[in-house]
Design a protein around this motif. Sequence first.
Motif, PDB file in Angstrom:
ATOM      1  N   ASP A  35       0.829  -1.207   0.000  1.00  0.00           N
ATOM      2  CA  ASP A  35       0.000   0.000   0.000  1.00  0.00           C
ATOM      3  C   ASP A  35       0.861   1.253   0.000  1.00  0.00           C
ATOM      4  O   ASP A  35       0.600   2.214  -0.738  1.00  0.00           O
ATOM      5  N   SER A  36       1.876   1.262   0.847  1.00  0.00           N
ATOM      6  CA  SER A  36       2.754   2.440   0.946  1.00  0.00           C
ATOM      7  C   SER A  36       3.442   2.721  -0.391  1.00  0.00           C
ATOM      8  O   SER A  36       3.516   3.877  -0.832  1.00  0.00           O
ATOM      9  N   LEU A  37       3.927   1.677  -1.040  1.00  0.00           N
ATOM     10  CA  LEU A  37       4.607   1.857  -2.322  1.00  0.00           C
ATOM     11  C   LEU A  37       3.633   2.298  -3.410  1.00  0.00           C
ATOM     12  O   LEU A  37       3.948   3.156  -4.239  1.00  0.00           O
ATOM     13  N   TYR A  38       2.442   1.700  -3.432  1.00  0.00           N
ATOM     14  CA  TYR A  38       1.442   2.124  -4.411  1.00  0.00           C
ATOM     15  C   TYR A  38       1.075   3.597  -4.215  1.00  0.00           C
ATOM     16  O   TYR A  38       0.926   4.359  -5.176  1.00  0.00           O
ATOM     17  N   ARG A  39       0.919   4.011  -2.952  1.00  0.00           N
ATOM     18  CA  ARG A  39       0.580   5.414  -2.692  1.00  0.00           C
ATOM     19  C   ARG A  39       1.692   6.337  -3.187  1.00  0.00           C
ATOM     20  O   ARG A  39       1.424   7.393  -3.754  1.00  0.00           O
ATOM     21  N   HIS A  40       2.932   5.954  -2.910  1.00  0.00           N
ATOM     22  CA  HIS A  40       4.056   6.794  -3.363  1.00  0.00           C
ATOM     23  C   HIS A  40       4.038   6.902  -4.885  1.00  0.00           C
ATOM     24  O   HIS A  40       4.282   7.980  -5.447  1.00  0.00           O
ATOM     25  N   ALA A  41       3.764   5.800  -5.571  1.00  0.00           N
ATOM     26  CA  ALA A  41       3.725   5.830  -7.033  1.00  0.00           C
ATOM     27  C   ALA A  41       2.591   6.712  -7.539  1.00  0.00           C
ATOM     28  O   ALA A  41       2.757   7.460  -8.510  1.00  0.00           O
ATOM     29  N   THR A  42       1.439   6.644  -6.877  1.00  0.00           N
ATOM     30  CA  THR A  42       0.324   7.489  -7.328  1.00  0.00           C
ATOM     31  C   THR A  42       0.603   8.954  -7.052  1.00  0.00           C
ATOM     32  O   THR A  42       0.255   9.822  -7.854  1.00  0.00           O
ATOM     33  N   ASP A  43       1.243   9.265  -5.929  1.00  0.00           N
ATOM     34  CA  ASP A  43       1.580  10.660  -5.631  1.00  0.00           C
ATOM     35  C   ASP A  43       2.477  11.243  -6.721  1.00  0.00           C
ATOM     36  O   ASP A  43       2.421  12.437  -7.024  1.00  0.00           O
ATOM     37  N   ALA A  44       3.320  10.401  -7.302  1.00  0.00           N
ATOM     38  CA  ALA A  44       4.219  10.860  -8.361  1.00  0.00           C
ATOM     39  C   ALA A  44       3.520  10.927  -9.720  1.00  0.00           C
ATOM     40  O   ALA A  44       4.133  11.337 -10.706  1.00  0.00           O
ATOM     41  N   GLY A  45       2.271  10.483  -9.786  1.00  0.00           N
ATOM     42  CA  GLY A  45       1.540  10.572 -11.048  1.00  0.00           C
ATOM     43  C   GLY A  45       1.748   9.386 -11.955  1.00  0.00           C
ATOM     44  O   GLY A  45       1.589   9.502 -13.170  1.00  0.00           O
ATOM     45  N   GLU A  46       2.107   8.227 -11.420  1.00  0.00           N
ATOM     46  CA  GLU A  46       2.310   7.027 -12.226  1.00  0.00           C
ATOM     47  C   GLU A  46       0.957   6.376 -12.481  1.00  0.00           C
ATOM     48  O   GLU A  46       0.352   5.790 -11.584  1.00  0.00           O
ATOM     49  N   ASP A  47       0.460   6.494 -13.730  1.00  0.00           N
ATOM     50  CA  ASP A  47      -0.880   5.982 -14.010  1.00  0.00           C
ATOM     51  C   ASP A  47      -0.858   4.927 -15.115  1.00  0.00           C
ATOM     52  O   ASP A  47      -1.731   4.851 -15.955  1.00  0.00           O
TER      53      ASP A  47
END
Length: 825
Positions: A786-798
Amino acid sequence: MQDEQEDRDGAAALITLRKRLTDGLARVRLTKTQLAAQAGLSRTTVQLAFQADAPIPPSAETVAALARVLRLPDNELLALRRTAAGGSAPVRGQGQGPGKIISEWNPHDLEVHPAGPAVRGDAIGGMRERVMPGYVFRAHDRVLADIVQEAAQGQSRMVVLVGSSSTGKTRSCWEAVQPLAKERWRLWHPFDPTRAEAILDGLEHVMPRTVVWLNEAQHYLGHPRMGERVAAAIHVLLTQPGRGPVLVLGTLWPNFANEYATQPTSGKEDPHSRTRELLAGRTLTVPEAFDREALRMAAILAKDGDRLLAEALTRATNGRVTQDLAGAPELLHRYANATAAAKAVLNAAMDARRLGAKLHLPQAFLIDAAVDYLSDQDFDELTEDWAQSVFADLTRLVHGKQAPLRRTGDRPKRRPPASPRPSTVRLPEAATMFRLADYLEQHGRNTRQAQCPPASFWHAAYTHLTDPDALCRIADAAQSRHRLQWAHHLYHRAADAGSKDAFSSLAWIRENSGDHNAAEELARQAARIGDARALIEFGWSRELSGDDDSAEALYQQAFASGDVRGLTSLALMRQKVGDHDGAETLARQAIEAGDTYALAYLATMREMSGDYESAQALREEYGIQDEHEAFTRSASGRAVVWSLLRLLATSGDLDIAEPYAWEAAAAGEDQILVDLVSIQTESGDYDSARALALRAADAGYARPLLKLAQMREEAGDHASAEALYWHAASAGKAYALAELARLRRESGDLDGARALALRAADAGYASPLVELARMQEDAGDHDDADSLYRHATDAGEDGEFLSGHLRDRWPYGLDPDGTPTPPWS
């Protein structure tokens, strides 16, 4: 005899030192420009370190920095340097006058403005050497060089450079005295206890072959009590027999130069008579901006690897390059040391620009957006007039006449006399607008890539921004960060404001949710206002799923809306089902309607199906006659050229192919460079492939280098692959960091992979975090996933992979703070 032996030993040590450095440079295969960048030194310093006829050994700091990059034993080189320095004979007549040898000065200690915040190289005594950009010689530099040459030839001279703040005056003086450094002239910078006291106390002790450094000369010549005495003493130094040659260099702002040059009115005291006489004929104007020739030379240095200049050229307006370079460090200092409220406003402005807002930001937006950037304690400490004080502080100028925020406004419209008079209807006053300093905008893009703005930002954008395209770009940013609820509202706000792209985006959101009818209706709304792209794309989607009837209907609607690609797509559908005549008829109609390459696409489809004769007939009609014509045509035309060049390369005619490859890269297509690197590697000529890939990377084309790294990895040469990835990463390519993270992950070094993945995400490439998240998810560590997914989404990885996981994990999206959004309609 002993002195002569020391001189011989020193000369031999200096020769040996330079030979060791030269051999080391050849071994690591770097240019001197690249060496300077990696060592954190100026290119002039590196050039002098290698220059055979330079009589002065490089400084110990320079030798240590070069040894680090060249992987040479620094203790041996420093010993050679000490012997060489000990053997340097003093200049006759130099004595022990004030100052020190020019080569022993750091230009920043002489008040040359640091250019950019970058500090490179190893720490020395707790500090690092700042890098200076390459120097661009301008017209005033040529005049200054002649004056310096006259001083070197034995004539005492004085010149004061006059120009506004941060126009490059002090740097010009520093570059001008470098020829005197080779002659072991001294330089004296009087400043202790005060400048005026220091120069009056020490001027009579100045020895021949000394530069007297009077930066900000108003502190000397404009002193209310001692200025005239200083001017008189300098005049004596310049004219007294036996004192020269000396060179007096100074700088002044225009207002001080004008003040000293102005004659007092009759009967008034003349406070600057001696200063005026001293400066007469001894001033030299430095222009405010680079002219066309200077910009051209700066561009050459930038292309040659000077990143500070390259970045400044992208930001500077109206040729004000030196102002940008000088203002950058102070802007960063102001940002780093801002109050919590001021930093919150700047962070909101940075995020607005990097996520798509226009240059001019409404003050109301910045105030409202800043709130959630503050901690609870900082928010509680805000005073009623906090916004007023923050904007007063942030609009205060720094070096180069820049400010963190600059108030902006619309210029008045000027109409010819015959134009209709403007309406007498009173319009609401325009909102107060501010523009973020270009350097801080760039800093924000580089440092805040992996951060998602807080809720106040999205709310302020929805409330205060009105430009439809900007709103749509910010909605895109929310969507790519899985902030679905804010994306929904911002897209609708953008659509209401007239954004065509917003309708298309909303259409795809409905399409991906399975609501195809709503998606098509939104696509038709977009087409009605001039954007039929979604209709075409939906048609492709339906065609791929086998629903040709729906696809045909969508293509026809697109063409009816004015998009000729609908007709071309219909032609290709006819070709797919074997209706050659119908396909060709539609393709010709598409050409008449404006799609020049419809027949070319048709020819490609026929060739793919094995109908080479018919494809060739269409190609002849299409009319590509030679490579150079194709470069000016379509992407499909360039593809033909790539094929021809690939044949040249395969046949061994690499010398013929390479110029075409660079031409293609300059036209925006660097694939042929990738192809040439691949062919050279496959033929066993790794050295040539590596040299070409490095040249391409230095020119801004990183894909050949990345391709070479991948090929070395496939060949099992992991050490070379990793080195090439690091080289690409040092050139600012975030994808290379992602590849390095993958190598660490595959080798089992998950901690190293995580560190590199976070660096890649900070640089805007978050896919390695997604891969790590998947591994943790498979291993059952759902919290870390979850933490890694959140970090990726914060960076705009879609990416598609991440989007699928996020839809399952957080079907309603995330709130700006990263918590799952509750169900919403």
